[in-house]
Design a protein around this motif. Structure first.
Motif, PDB file in Angstrom:
ATOM      1  N   CYS A  58       0.803  -1.131   0.037  1.00  0.00           N
ATOM      2  CA  CYS A  58      -0.102  -0.103   0.100  1.00  0.00           C
ATOM      3  C   CYS A  58       0.768   1.354   0.038  1.00  0.00           C
ATOM      4  N   ALA A  59       2.102   1.005   0.538  1.00  0.00           N
ATOM      5  CA  ALA A  59       3.021   2.369   0.583  1.00  0.00           C
ATOM      6  C   ALA A  59       3.730   2.412  -0.772  1.00  0.00           C
ATOM      7  N   LEU A  60       3.651   1.608  -1.613  1.00  0.00           N
ATOM      8  CA  LEU A  60       4.396   1.356  -2.944  1.00  0.00           C
ATOM      9  C   LEU A  60       4.190   2.798  -3.932  1.00  0.00           C
ATOM     10  N   PRO A  61       5.118   3.122  -4.474  1.00  0.00           N
ATOM     11  CA  PRO A  61       4.580   4.349  -5.589  1.00  0.00           C
ATOM     12  C   PRO A  61       3.651   3.686  -6.791  1.00  0.00           C
ATOM     13  N   GLU A  62       4.047   2.454  -7.056  1.00  0.00           N
ATOM     14  CA  GLU A  62       2.909   1.812  -8.309  1.00  0.00           C
ATOM     15  C   GLU A  62       1.846   1.554  -7.945  1.00  0.00           C
ATOM     16  N   TYR A  63       1.661   1.201  -6.515  1.00  0.00           N
ATOM     17  CA  TYR A  63       0.164   0.595  -6.082  1.00  0.00           C
ATOM     18  C   TYR A  63      -0.623   1.907  -5.408  1.00  0.00           C
ATOM     19  N   TYR A  64      -1.298   2.369  -6.804  1.00  0.00           N
ATOM     20  CA  TYR A  64      -2.177   3.611  -6.768  1.00  0.00           C
ATOM     21  C   TYR A  64      -3.720   3.497  -6.011  1.00  0.00           C
ATOM     22  N   PRO A  65      -3.996   2.242  -6.021  1.00  0.00           N
ATOM     23  CA  PRO A  65      -5.288   1.973  -5.461  1.00  0.00           C
ATOM     24  C   PRO A  65      -5.472   2.288  -3.915  1.00  0.00           C
ATOM     25  N   TYR A  66      -4.577   2.326  -3.213  1.00  0.00           N
ATOM     26  CA  TYR A  66      -4.760   2.551  -1.568  1.00  0.00           C
ATOM     27  C   TYR A  66      -4.692   3.969  -1.467  1.00  0.00           C
ATOM     28  N   ARG A  67      -3.700   4.788  -2.308  1.00  0.00           N
ATOM     29  CA  ARG A  67      -3.782   6.194  -2.005  1.00  0.00           C
ATOM     30  C   ARG A  67      -4.858   6.774  -2.674  1.00  0.00           C
ATOM     31  N   ALA A  68      -5.398   6.284  -3.773  1.00  0.00           N
ATOM     32  CA  ALA A  68      -6.547   6.688  -4.691  1.00  0.00           C
ATOM     33  C   ALA A  68      -7.854   6.625  -3.388  1.00  0.00           C
ATOM     34  N   GLY A  93     -13.137  -7.148   6.248  1.00  0.00           N
ATOM     35  CA  GLY A  93     -11.759  -7.103   5.846  1.00  0.00           C
ATOM     36  C   GLY A  93     -10.966  -5.621   6.414  1.00  0.00           C
ATOM     37  N   SER A  94     -11.230  -5.309   7.340  1.00  0.00           N
ATOM     38  CA  SER A  94     -10.609  -3.996   7.977  1.00  0.00           C
ATOM     39  C   SER A  94      -9.238  -3.786   8.009  1.00  0.00           C
ATOM     40  N   GLY A  95      -8.415  -5.030   8.224  1.00  0.00           N
ATOM     41  CA  GLY A  95      -7.121  -4.699   8.305  1.00  0.00           C
ATOM     42  C   GLY A  95      -6.561  -3.801   9.279  1.00  0.00           C
ATOM     43  N   SER A  96      -5.710  -2.999   8.826  1.00  0.00           N
ATOM     44  CA  SER A  96      -5.123  -2.045   9.990  1.00  0.00           C
ATOM     45  C   SER A  96      -5.953  -0.630   9.983  1.00  0.00           C
ATOM     46  N   ALA A  97      -7.030  -0.729   9.204  1.00  0.00           N
ATOM     47  CA  ALA A  97      -8.128   0.484   9.239  1.00  0.00           C
ATOM     48  C   ALA A  97      -7.529   1.749   9.192  1.00  0.00           C
ATOM     49  N   THR A  98      -6.581   1.820   8.353  1.00  0.00           N
ATOM     50  CA  THR A  98      -5.834   3.145   8.372  1.00  0.00           C
ATOM     51  C   THR A  98      -6.763   4.108   7.509  1.00  0.00           C
ATOM     52  N   LYS A  99      -7.359   3.816   6.416  1.00  0.00           N
ATOM     53  CA  LYS A  99      -8.170   4.586   5.686  1.00  0.00           C
ATOM     54  C   LYS A  99      -9.752   4.861   6.471  1.00  0.00           C
ATOM     55  N   ARG A 314     -25.026   6.968  -4.027  1.00  0.00           N
ATOM     56  CA  ARG A 314     -23.956   8.119  -4.074  1.00  0.00           C
ATOM     57  C   ARG A 314     -22.527   7.395  -4.800  1.00  0.00           C
ATOM     58  N   THR A 315     -21.711   8.396  -5.317  1.00  0.00           N
ATOM     59  CA  THR A 315     -20.577   8.127  -5.842  1.00  0.00           C
ATOM     60  C   THR A 315     -19.569   9.064  -5.414  1.00  0.00           C
ATOM     61  N   TRP A 316     -18.357   8.697  -4.910  1.00  0.00           N
ATOM     62  CA  TRP A 316     -17.212   9.620  -4.799  1.00  0.00           C
ATOM     63  C   TRP A 316     -15.677   9.023  -5.529  1.00  0.00           C
ATOM     64  N   PHE A 317     -15.194   9.936  -6.187  1.00  0.00           N
ATOM     65  CA  PHE A 317     -14.042   9.421  -6.949  1.00  0.00           C
ATOM     66  C   PHE A 317     -12.826  10.175  -6.505  1.00  0.00           C
ATOM     67  N   ASP A 318     -11.614   9.810  -6.803  1.00  0.00           N
ATOM     68  CA  ASP A 318     -10.418  10.437  -6.377  1.00  0.00           C
ATOM     69  C   ASP A 318     -10.252  11.425  -7.782  1.00  0.00           C
ATOM     70  N   ALA A 319      -9.356  12.454  -7.734  1.00  0.00           N
ATOM     71  CA  ALA A 319      -9.047  13.480  -8.839  1.00  0.00           C
ATOM     72  C   ALA A 319      -8.827  12.806 -10.068  1.00  0.00           C
ATOM     73  N   ARG A 320      -8.039  11.789 -10.191  1.00  0.00           N
ATOM     74  CA  ARG A 320      -7.895  11.128 -11.465  1.00  0.00           C
ATOM     75  C   ARG A 320      -8.979  10.160 -11.654  1.00  0.00           C
ATOM     76  N   ARG A 321      -9.889   9.982 -11.032  1.00  0.00           N
ATOM     77  CA  ARG A 321     -11.039   8.783 -11.409  1.00  0.00           C
ATOM     78  C   ARG A 321     -10.399   7.342 -11.591  1.00  0.00           C
TER      79      ARG A 321
END
Ligand code: AVI
Length: 331
Positions: A58-68, A93-99, A314-321
């Protein structure tokens, strides 16, 4: 389902039977590694080490889904919370619940007690997260559940909640086959009341130029995550895999609309696995299919929900969709 006593009045912990879990792992490995196209269910990635590696992914530069998704929750948490209201929040699937913390903060700012019910297959992460959240949020009451919820979303009925918001974030639905996704949503909708909501975080379709590196990163963290399943088979089932004799493979299957991860055998070899009483033969370049990660369009998400008796509200997107957060109500 036994409830473990942990001395904190704001925490209840429900555990699933470990014996059942062990049996299922052995059975699934036996079934998967004797099939013509060898395969393993991706849920077995998430032992303690696998969960840590996923955090690193999730912290990798290539792995965009987490940051999006984090961007969406960071930007719209107050709006999402306003839409949900004060319902108890159940998270598959809560994991570390960071988001999820963005949402939990919106609850906390109301200044009233609220209930968070994380459900996860990794017991260690679940316990650790629950204890951290109790320290971070003075108003939270936690009912945590260690469960393999994938084939049985009904496990959350054990929380006995009158009304609830059910969240399934991180595009984890994408790791189910389309049939499994439909069944999971349909069965979840069936245990929702008229005022309940379902919040889905899902990765959207995009160019393979962006998708493939997200699952084949330059530092090799995703490769380690994929190979970890072999170490787990060695440890828990008496397997004799030499993980160096396998390599990580990620490709985009355009027809299916999914990323596929495989472990490719670098050579012909035979691998004994004591607990399933099998010696598994591999040809050179033969693969074990370890994960599919389906990507959806907005229309596909709407249709899937509709067929499962959930109406997209309702829908919400990140800036890059790149990613979608979708809120459904039962139809
Ligand atoms: C948990 N799941 C949504 C991740 C995904 O993107 O499919 C798992 C993962 N596999 C490789 N990288 C991340």
């Amino acid at each position: 389902m036994p409830t473990e006593a942990i001395p904190n009045e704001r925490l209840q912990f429900h555990c699933m039977d470990v014996q059942v879990h062990q049996h299922t792992f052995a059975q699934d490995v036996a079934d998967g590694l004797t099939a013509p196209q060898k395969w393993l269910p991706p849920k077995y990635f998430y032992d303690e080490r696998g969960s840590q590696l996923y955090e690193q992914i999730c912290a990798l530069p290539e792995y965009y889904p987490y940051r999006a998704e984090l961007e969406i929750l960071g930007t719209y948490a107050a709006e999402i919370h306003a839409e949900i209201g004060h319902l108890a929040l159940v998270e598959f699937g809560s994991g570390s619940a960071t988001k999820t913390r963005h949402l939990l903060s919106a609850y906390e700012w109301e200044g009233q007690p609220f209930r968070y019910c994380p459900v996860d297959i990794s017991r260690e992460i679940l316990q650790d997260t629950a204890h951290r959240l109790l320290q971070e949020y003075s108003q939270v009451e936690i009912r945590a559940m260690h469960a393999d919820f994938a084939g049985q979303p009904e496990v959350i009925q054990a929380f006995q909640l009158e009304k609830k918001a059910v969240a399934f974030l991180g595009s984890s639905l994408g790791n189910f086959t389309p049939v499994e996704s439909f069944e999971f949503l349909r069965r979840t909708a069936a245990i929702m009341g008229p005022e309940d909501v379902f919040l889905l975080g899902i990765d959207l379709k995009k160019s393979s130029v962006i998708l493939v590196p997200a699952y084949d990163d330059a530092q090799g963290v995703t490769a380690a995550f994929n190979l970890n399943i072999l170490y787990r088979i060695n440890r828990e089932l008496g397997g004799r895999f030499d993980p160096q004799r396998f390599e990580h493979l990620a490709l985009y299957n355009d027809e299916q609309g999914c990323i596929e991860m495989h472990l490719r055998s670098r050579q012909a070899q035979r691998v004994p696995i004591a607990k399933i009483e099998q010696v598994v033969p591999f040809g050179k370049d033969e693969t074990i299919h370890t994960e599919s990660s389906y990507k959806y369009s907005l229309d596909e998400v709407r249709d899937l929900g509709y067929q499962a008796n959930l109406v997209l509200r309702r829908t919400w997107f990140d800036a890059r969709r790149y990613f979608l957060l979708a809120l459904f109500r039962p139809s």
